[in-house]
Design an enzyme around this catalytic site. Structure first.
Site, short mmCIF file in Angstrom:
data_model
loop_
_atom_site.label_atom_id
_atom_site.label_comp_id
_atom_site.label_asym_id
_atom_site.label_seq_id
_atom_site.Cartn_x
_atom_site.Cartn_y
_atom_site.Cartn_z
N GLY A 69 0.80 -1.24 0.00
CA GLY A 69 0.00 0.00 0.00
C GLY A 69 0.82 1.28 0.00
O GLY A 69 0.42 2.28 -0.56
N ASP A 128 -4.70 2.79 10.87
CA ASP A 128 -6.10 2.63 11.25
C ASP A 128 -6.16 2.30 12.75
O ASP A 128 -6.22 3.20 13.58
CB ASP A 128 -6.72 1.53 10.38
CG ASP A 128 -8.19 1.29 10.68
OD1 ASP A 128 -8.78 2.05 11.46
OD2 ASP A 128 -8.76 0.33 10.12
N LYS A 156 -6.60 7.34 10.32
CA LYS A 156 -8.00 7.23 10.74
C LYS A 156 -8.04 7.22 12.26
O LYS A 156 -7.00 7.21 12.91
CB LYS A 156 -8.60 5.92 10.23
CG LYS A 156 -8.62 5.73 8.74
CD LYS A 156 -9.40 4.46 8.45
CE LYS A 156 -9.14 3.91 7.09
NZ LYS A 156 -9.76 2.59 6.92
N VAL A 178 -10.99 3.10 2.45
CA VAL A 178 -10.66 3.90 1.26
C VAL A 178 -9.76 3.11 0.31
O VAL A 178 -9.01 2.22 0.75
CB VAL A 178 -9.98 5.23 1.63
CG1 VAL A 178 -10.93 6.15 2.37
CG2 VAL A 178 -8.71 5.01 2.45
N ARG A 190 -5.49 0.12 -6.61
CA ARG A 190 -4.27 0.81 -6.17
C ARG A 190 -3.89 1.93 -7.13
O ARG A 190 -3.20 2.87 -6.76
CB ARG A 190 -3.10 -0.17 -6.10
CG ARG A 190 -3.24 -1.26 -5.03
CD ARG A 190 -1.91 -1.98 -4.89
NE ARG A 190 -2.03 -3.24 -4.16
CZ ARG A 190 -2.05 -3.35 -2.84
NH1 ARG A 190 -1.98 -2.27 -2.11
NH2 ARG A 190 -2.14 -4.52 -2.25
P1 IMP Z 1 -3.87 -0.98 11.21
O1 IMP Z 1 -2.94 -2.08 11.64
O2 IMP Z 1 -5.28 -1.24 11.65
O3 IMP Z 1 -3.40 0.39 11.64
O4 IMP Z 1 -3.95 -1.05 9.64
C1 IMP Z 1 -2.96 -0.54 8.82
C2 IMP Z 1 -2.85 -1.26 7.48
O5 IMP Z 1 -4.12 -1.75 7.05
C3 IMP Z 1 -2.39 -0.29 6.42
O6 IMP Z 1 -1.00 -0.36 6.26
C4 IMP Z 1 -3.16 -0.69 5.19
O7 IMP Z 1 -2.42 -1.61 4.42
C5 IMP Z 1 -4.41 -1.37 5.71
N1 IMP Z 1 -5.58 -0.46 5.72
C6 IMP Z 1 -6.13 0.19 6.76
N2 IMP Z 1 -7.17 0.93 6.39
C7 IMP Z 1 -7.29 0.76 5.05
C8 IMP Z 1 -8.20 1.30 4.06
O8 IMP Z 1 -9.11 2.10 4.33
N3 IMP Z 1 -7.99 0.88 2.77
C9 IMP Z 1 -7.01 0.02 2.42
N4 IMP Z 1 -6.14 -0.50 3.30
C10 IMP Z 1 -6.28 -0.14 4.61
MG MG Z 2 -3.45 -3.24 2.26
#
Ligand code: IMP
Ligand code: MG
Length: 206
Positions: A69, A128, A156, A178, A190
């Site tokens: 990503g 996130d 987020k 998103v 992407r």
């Molecule tokens: P976290 O571990 O919950 O903070 O998630 C982070 C990872 O989840 C990011 O590096 C993204 O690859 C993926 N991610 C989180 N939110 C989204 C989104 O809205 N769209 C696409 N990938 C997301």
């Molecule tokens: Mg991803």
């Protein structure tokens, strides 16, 4: 909507009401409302590049990018950084194929070179829950870099992260799923030059 966490308090006023033109019907989730345009993203990335260039002018900077990503962001960010630096990649997985964090993180590909004594910035596409970030920061800290900071393009859950140590934040975005600018849904979308909220026309989608 299943799997979507939306908190209206986190929606920035600048969010556009324009619809994404890339609304093909061949996926169950399709890009909808545009959250940030390509121009808005370019301005954000330029600002982050300027800040990093000033803060790290006398350091041994290594940008550690999280695949896949973060790759579009990294490609643009390094061209806005005016000081010498290296790049490294790491691939982790926390989402499987869905839209909700699984809460567990796995390293799929590790760094090629040592980061010992280096000034590391972890370059993330979006934070996130913060699970991925916390895990990777801990793993990298064990390798005794001189410093570790985080640069995320999107964030987020602003309220939850208020006290978390994220040094560079491009933009806070709503707590919706998103796609675009490197971010995917099941590997799709992407390539979009902007980021858009994913719509789920099929209410039964899980
Ligand atoms: P976290 O571990 O919950 O903070 O998630 C982070 C990872 O989840 C990011 O590096 C993204 O690859 C993926 N991610 C989180 N939110 C989204 C989104 O809205 N769209 C696409 N990938 C997301
Ligand atoms: Mg991803």
């Amino acid at each position: 909507m299943p799997g979507i966490n939306s908190d209206p308090e986190c929606i920035p006023e600048s969010v556009s009401t324009a619809r994404s033109p890339h609304t093909t019907a061949d996926e169950r989730g399709v890009p909808g409302r545009i959250i940030l345009s390509a121009d808005e993203i370019a301005e954000i990335v330029a600002r982050l590049g300027r800040e990093i260039s000033v803060d790290y002018s006398d350091r041994h900077l290594v940008l550690v990018n999280l695949l896949k990503g973060g790759v579009v962001f990294l490609a643009d960010l390094i061209r806005q950084i005016t000081i010498a630096h290296h790049i490294e990649f790491m691939k982790v997985s926390s989402y499987g194929g869905g839209t909700e964090s699984s809460g567990s993180v796995q390293i799929i590909n590790d760094l090629e070179r040592s980061i010992e004594g280096r000034d590391v910035i972890l370059v993330e596409d979006v934070v996130d829950t913060g699970t991925t970030l916390a895990y990777i920061s801990d793993v990298l800290a064990l390798r005794t870099p001189r410093s570790i900071e985080v640069c995320t393009l999107f964030r987020k859950n602003v309220i939850r992260h208020k006290n978390a140590a994220i040094r560079y934040v491009g933009s806070d975005i709503p707590n919706v799923f998103v796609v675009g600018y490197g971010l995917d849904f099941n590997e799709n979308y992407r390539h979009l030059p902007y980021i858009a909220e994913l719509d789920f026309p099929d209410a039964q989608l899980k």
